[in-house]
Design a protein around this motif. Structure first.
Motif, PDB file in Angstrom:
ATOM      1  N   ALA A  87      11.033  18.077  14.616  1.00 36.95           N
ATOM      2  CA  ALA A  87      10.074  18.887  14.014  1.00 36.95           C
ATOM      3  C   ALA A  87      10.696  19.267  12.320  1.00 36.95           C
ATOM      4  O   ALA A  87       9.783  19.205  11.614  1.00 36.95           O
ATOM      5  CB  ALA A  87      10.065  20.251  14.613  1.00 36.95           C
ATOM      6  N   LYS A  88      12.149  19.508  12.318  1.00 34.93           N
ATOM      7  CA  LYS A  88      12.480  19.865  11.024  1.00 34.93           C
ATOM      8  C   LYS A  88      12.450  18.550  10.230  1.00 34.93           C
ATOM      9  O   LYS A  88      11.929  18.606   8.842  1.00 34.93           O
ATOM     10  CB  LYS A  88      14.112  20.143  11.268  1.00 34.93           C
ATOM     11  CG  LYS A  88      14.806  20.598  10.140  1.00 34.93           C
ATOM     12  CD  LYS A  88      16.148  21.389  10.443  1.00 34.93           C
ATOM     13  CE  LYS A  88      16.653  21.863   9.288  1.00 34.93           C
ATOM     14  NZ  LYS A  88      17.660  20.915   8.441  1.00 34.93           N
ATOM     15  N   ALA A  89      12.577  17.264  10.763  1.00 36.41           N
ATOM     16  CA  ALA A  89      12.595  16.151  10.024  1.00 36.41           C
ATOM     17  C   ALA A  89      11.102  15.783   9.420  1.00 36.41           C
ATOM     18  O   ALA A  89      10.751  15.409   8.515  1.00 36.41           O
ATOM     19  CB  ALA A  89      13.149  14.899  10.684  1.00 36.41           C
ATOM     20  N   CYS A  90      10.411  16.254  10.326  1.00 33.90           N
ATOM     21  CA  CYS A  90       8.791  16.038  10.135  1.00 33.90           C
ATOM     22  C   CYS A  90       8.296  17.110   8.916  1.00 33.90           C
ATOM     23  O   CYS A  90       7.818  16.575   7.901  1.00 33.90           O
ATOM     24  CB  CYS A  90       8.031  16.382  11.332  1.00 33.90           C
ATOM     25  SG  CYS A  90       6.264  16.430  11.060  1.00 33.90           S
ATOM     26  N   LEU A  91       8.852  18.401   8.977  1.00 31.96           N
ATOM     27  CA  LEU A  91       8.430  19.183   7.954  1.00 31.96           C
ATOM     28  C   LEU A  91       9.230  18.716   6.467  1.00 31.96           C
ATOM     29  O   LEU A  91       8.753  19.080   5.370  1.00 31.96           O
ATOM     30  CB  LEU A  91       9.052  20.551   8.074  1.00 31.96           C
ATOM     31  CG  LEU A  91       8.110  21.420   9.307  1.00 31.96           C
ATOM     32  CD1 LEU A  91       8.891  22.718   9.749  1.00 31.96           C
ATOM     33  CD2 LEU A  91       6.806  21.437   9.332  1.00 31.96           C
ATOM     34  N   GLY A 113      -4.193  19.777   8.626  1.00 31.52           N
ATOM     35  CA  GLY A 113      -4.257  18.477   9.374  1.00 31.52           C
ATOM     36  C   GLY A 113      -4.293  17.532   8.657  1.00 31.52           C
ATOM     37  O   GLY A 113      -3.599  16.429   8.615  1.00 31.52           O
ATOM     38  N   GLY A 114      -5.464  17.390   7.713  1.00 36.02           N
ATOM     39  CA  GLY A 114      -5.759  16.391   6.966  1.00 36.02           C
ATOM     40  C   GLY A 114      -4.478  15.735   5.904  1.00 36.02           C
ATOM     41  O   GLY A 114      -4.290  14.771   5.734  1.00 36.02           O
ATOM     42  N   SER A 115      -4.083  17.012   5.440  1.00 33.79           N
ATOM     43  CA  SER A 115      -3.128  16.849   4.380  1.00 33.79           C
ATOM     44  C   SER A 115      -1.663  16.515   5.017  1.00 33.79           C
ATOM     45  O   SER A 115      -0.967  15.712   4.414  1.00 33.79           O
ATOM     46  CB  SER A 115      -2.872  18.255   3.646  1.00 33.79           C
ATOM     47  OG  SER A 115      -3.996  18.562   2.858  1.00 33.79           O
ATOM     48  N   ALA A 116      -1.522  17.087   6.128  1.00 32.64           N
ATOM     49  CA  ALA A 116      -0.248  16.517   7.071  1.00 32.64           C
ATOM     50  C   ALA A 116      -0.263  15.186   7.254  1.00 32.64           C
ATOM     51  O   ALA A 116       0.673  14.276   7.056  1.00 32.64           O
ATOM     52  CB  ALA A 116      -0.129  17.500   8.136  1.00 32.64           C
ATOM     53  N   ALA A 117      -1.425  14.460   7.675  1.00 33.34           N
ATOM     54  CA  ALA A 117      -1.660  13.005   7.897  1.00 33.34           C
ATOM     55  C   ALA A 117      -1.405  12.342   6.736  1.00 33.34           C
ATOM     56  O   ALA A 117      -0.620  11.401   6.995  1.00 33.34           O
ATOM     57  CB  ALA A 117      -3.026  13.179   8.475  1.00 33.34           C
ATOM     58  N   LEU A 118      -2.042  12.740   5.702  1.00 31.44           N
ATOM     59  CA  LEU A 118      -1.773  11.862   4.464  1.00 31.44           C
ATOM     60  C   LEU A 118      -0.131  11.654   4.188  1.00 31.44           C
ATOM     61  O   LEU A 118       0.143  10.854   3.713  1.00 31.44           O
ATOM     62  CB  LEU A 118      -2.481  12.663   3.334  1.00 31.44           C
ATOM     63  CG  LEU A 118      -3.921  12.368   3.100  1.00 31.44           C
ATOM     64  CD1 LEU A 118      -4.593  13.269   2.117  1.00 31.44           C
ATOM     65  CD2 LEU A 118      -4.263  10.723   2.840  1.00 31.44           C
ATOM     66  N   LYS A 119       0.364  12.997   4.139  1.00 28.52           N
ATOM     67  CA  LYS A 119       1.723  13.003   3.658  1.00 28.52           C
ATOM     68  C   LYS A 119       2.829  12.289   4.810  1.00 28.52           C
ATOM     69  O   LYS A 119       3.575  11.593   3.974  1.00 28.52           O
ATOM     70  CB  LYS A 119       2.254  14.412   3.472  1.00 28.52           C
ATOM     71  CG  LYS A 119       3.791  14.596   3.067  1.00 28.52           C
ATOM     72  CD  LYS A 119       3.604  14.167   1.578  1.00 28.52           C
ATOM     73  CE  LYS A 119       5.060  14.543   0.956  1.00 28.52           C
ATOM     74  NZ  LYS A 119       5.136  14.471  -0.503  1.00 28.52           N
ATOM     75  N   LEU A 120       2.444  12.466   5.912  1.00 31.64           N
ATOM     76  CA  LEU A 120       3.459  11.797   6.994  1.00 31.64           C
ATOM     77  C   LEU A 120       3.335  10.349   6.977  1.00 31.64           C
ATOM     78  O   LEU A 120       4.139   9.585   7.069  1.00 31.64           O
ATOM     79  CB  LEU A 120       3.066  12.439   8.346  1.00 31.64           C
ATOM     80  CG  LEU A 120       3.563  13.522   8.567  1.00 31.64           C
ATOM     81  CD1 LEU A 120       3.160  14.279   9.856  1.00 31.64           C
ATOM     82  CD2 LEU A 120       5.105  14.053   8.212  1.00 31.64           C
ATOM     83  N   LYS A 121       2.199  10.000   6.543  1.00 28.79           N
ATOM     84  CA  LYS A 121       1.923   8.383   6.302  1.00 28.79           C
ATOM     85  C   LYS A 121       2.517   7.786   5.181  1.00 28.79           C
ATOM     86  O   LYS A 121       3.504   7.132   5.039  1.00 28.79           O
ATOM     87  CB  LYS A 121       0.429   8.013   6.387  1.00 28.79           C
ATOM     88  CG  LYS A 121      -0.013   6.582   6.772  1.00 28.79           C
ATOM     89  CD  LYS A 121       0.442   6.120   7.773  1.00 28.79           C
ATOM     90  CE  LYS A 121       0.425   4.663   8.085  1.00 28.79           C
ATOM     91  NZ  LYS A 121      -0.923   3.950   8.049  1.00 28.79           N
ATOM     92  N   LYS A 122       2.246   8.666   3.957  1.00 22.98           N
ATOM     93  CA  LYS A 122       2.860   8.199   2.624  1.00 22.98           C
ATOM     94  C   LYS A 122       4.416   8.345   2.552  1.00 22.98           C
ATOM     95  O   LYS A 122       5.112   7.326   2.031  1.00 22.98           O
ATOM     96  CB  LYS A 122       2.414   9.187   1.665  1.00 22.98           C
ATOM     97  CG  LYS A 122       2.662   8.741   0.325  1.00 22.98           C
ATOM     98  CD  LYS A 122       1.799   9.656  -0.860  1.00 22.98           C
ATOM     99  CE  LYS A 122       2.337   9.457  -2.098  1.00 22.98           C
ATOM    100  NZ  LYS A 122       1.762  10.419  -2.974  1.00 22.98           N
ATOM    101  N   LEU A 146      -7.688   9.510   5.847  1.00 19.48           N
ATOM    102  CA  LEU A 146      -6.623  10.480   6.146  1.00 19.48           C
ATOM    103  C   LEU A 146      -5.823   9.998   7.500  1.00 19.48           C
ATOM    104  O   LEU A 146      -4.596  10.122   7.523  1.00 19.48           O
ATOM    105  CB  LEU A 146      -7.267  11.939   6.389  1.00 19.48           C
ATOM    106  CG  LEU A 146      -8.102  12.581   5.506  1.00 19.48           C
ATOM    107  CD1 LEU A 146      -8.572  13.907   5.905  1.00 19.48           C
ATOM    108  CD2 LEU A 146      -7.524  12.682   4.205  1.00 19.48           C
ATOM    109  N   VAL A 147      -6.413   9.303   8.418  1.00 20.25           N
ATOM    110  CA  VAL A 147      -5.893   8.895   9.748  1.00 20.25           C
ATOM    111  C   VAL A 147      -6.168   7.201   9.913  1.00 20.25           C
ATOM    112  O   VAL A 147      -7.101   6.804   9.227  1.00 20.25           O
ATOM    113  CB  VAL A 147      -6.236   9.661  10.852  1.00 20.25           C
ATOM    114  CG1 VAL A 147      -5.913  11.277  10.700  1.00 20.25           C
ATOM    115  CG2 VAL A 147      -7.781   9.337  10.895  1.00 20.25           C
ATOM    116  N   ASP A 148      -5.169   6.777  10.538  1.00 19.76           N
ATOM    117  CA  ASP A 148      -5.392   5.290  10.687  1.00 19.76           C
ATOM    118  C   ASP A 148      -6.516   5.141  11.762  1.00 19.76           C
ATOM    119  O   ASP A 148      -7.244   4.081  11.687  1.00 19.76           O
ATOM    120  CB  ASP A 148      -4.166   4.920  11.405  1.00 19.76           C
ATOM    121  CG  ASP A 148      -3.061   4.777  10.331  1.00 19.76           C
ATOM    122  OD1 ASP A 148      -3.060   4.220   9.288  1.00 19.76           O
ATOM    123  OD2 ASP A 148      -1.811   5.418  10.489  1.00 19.76           O
TER     124      ASP A 148
END
Lengths: 296, 296
Positions: free
Chosen positions: A155-159, A12-21, A46-48
């Motif tokens: 979901a696809k765009a997110c991945l 979850g933490g890694s996803a948070a970082l990447k989706l923000k970045k 990691l999160v806002d």
């Protein structure tokens, strides 16, 4: 877009970082029942922000469940009960049939997309998170036909924003194959660690005699039992089958050693050597994708 | 000093590079029954020259055997038959009892030092050699009391020139412990590779679903059967015992999965997690040694 991530550990933490970045998320909200994790995730950036679940669900366009698979199975139906009409929910668990089964026929099943990123390390918790965890990896989406198109596409765009290559399959096939290709190697490693620790009471021996080969093979024995116990339970049948096949092959190999059947042993090892070609293929593919991404 | 290295694969080739680079050897002579290997080793600059065995023995201060353990056992007595009085012979094999046993009572036993560098990769052949393979690793010397002091000191200096930290033990203990800490992990990996390849006939599945965890656990399955077959044969009893213990633990784990004994499973994984502390200790120790080397 506002993305809520439930579970602020490694995944979850890694996803948070990447989706923000990557710019995919304008705002990332963290939710964790463990206050210490939530505070640490915020402190680490990691999160806002962190919120309690109902508040997070009320404002999110996308909700990502990154908690152990037993918790996903328990929580997902009530998350789907409570989401707004336009919200999409993704899970990132390592088993898929049980989770999909838990929301089969749910009125909001169409808002849910079952996913599994083939990524991880032996470390856990918010401190273990890093933004490149998913880079170049495979993201599996299961039972696509159960999701509405808008949710599937999101979901696809997110991945893809997490730099993953998306592959689709049904949840039953997923659980069968992942038992062999991922779950089994965790058990082989846990039990290898256990066996060596049992016999080598004097750790100095391991200090002096362990090389990089042992380290590599036993690395997954460091993994979190809280994450893996529920996986082994949820994928019980396939894991038991794969473990049974592994034990039979080990017994046959032991027999070759005991009986001095050198040729059979050589055949066995030469066949296993084939894995080099397969793994090289994976790495080539991943490098190709990296190159492609750079060109794009 | 003139050093001859018999066997110009990963281990012999890397030793050649390092002994030349460190200044320990003025000249490194390569010997290999495989002409192609010998030519390649020379072309790659691993050795200064290649010679046939009798010529190499006649001019060497130090002879290093870096060939599979069955070949060491066969060749060592005749090498000791033919060396000059002042020559020292070291072997770098992964088993020690059988090799020491093969020259027990030999008139030149005192010129021989039994060694085992805890270093390697899953690759083999001269192309796989690199000069930092042994950096910071442990070099084990066995049955030191059977070697004359001058030979022992030369062997120790040689391993230290290869940047290894020397540890001493008797050959019987070596073979017992190395079965658990090294040989077993190679078998667990070979058989894991075999099991996955057997079930996953369609390689696309492995391509899509294998992560870094599987890669790490199965890495040693790429290792050379020609090197490992003889090791499994020579350390038969201890490897069979360690493999037996591993199989029993896997059967117990399978039973916990089948019976849904979650607590027992968690205990097992938590115990295995202890390997993290042990491995971190190894890495800290190796870093400390690196620091120390930089200071010196």
């Amino acid at each position: 877009m506002i993305v809520s991530i439930i579970g602020l550990g490694l995944i979850g933490g890694s996803a948070a970082l990447k989706l923000k970045k990557s710019g995919f998320a304008d705002q990332v909200i963290g939710v964790d029942v463990n206050d210490e994790h939530a505070d640490k995730a915020k402190a680490l950036g990691l999160v806002d922000d962190t919120l309690v679940l109902p508040k997070a669900l009320a404002i999110s366009d996308l909700v990502i469940l990154a908690i152990p698979v037993d918790s996903i199975r328990k929580l997902l139906p009530s998350v789907l009960d409570r989401i707004e009409e336009g919200t999409t929910v993704i899970d990132l668990g390592s088993t898929k049939s049980g989770i999909c089964g838990a929301v089969l026929g749910h009125i909001n099943r169409k808002n849910f997309v079952a996913a599994h990123p083939i990524a991880g390390t032996e470390n856990s918790g918010p401190e273990a998170a890093f933004d490149s965890l998913f880079d170049g990896k495979t993201g599996i989406i299961c039972d696509k036909e159960e999701s509405q198109e808008s949710s599937y596409l999101l979901a696809k765009a997110c991945l893809e924003a997490m730099d993953m290559h998306v592959v689709e399959m049904d949840s039953k096939s997923h659980d069968l194959h992942i038992a062999y290709v991922s779950h089994l190697s965790h058990i082989s490693s846990f039990v290898l660690g256990q066996t060596v620790l049992e016999i080598e009471k004097d750790e100095a021996t391991i200090f002096n005699m362990a090389g990089s080969g042992f380290e590599s093979t036993v690395r997954l024995a460091k993994s979190s039992p809280k994450m893996w116990g529920p996986i082994f339970k949820q994928n019980q049948k396939h894991i038991s089958d794969s473990l049974g096949a592994y034990i039979e092959n080990l017994k046959a190999f032991k027999n070759m050693i005991d009986e001095g059947q050198e040729e059979a042993m050589m055949d066995c090892m030469e066949n296993a050597n084939e894995i080099r070609r397969v793994l090289d293929g994976i790495n080539d593919k991943s490098k190709e994708r990296e190159k492609l991404n750079q060109i794009i």
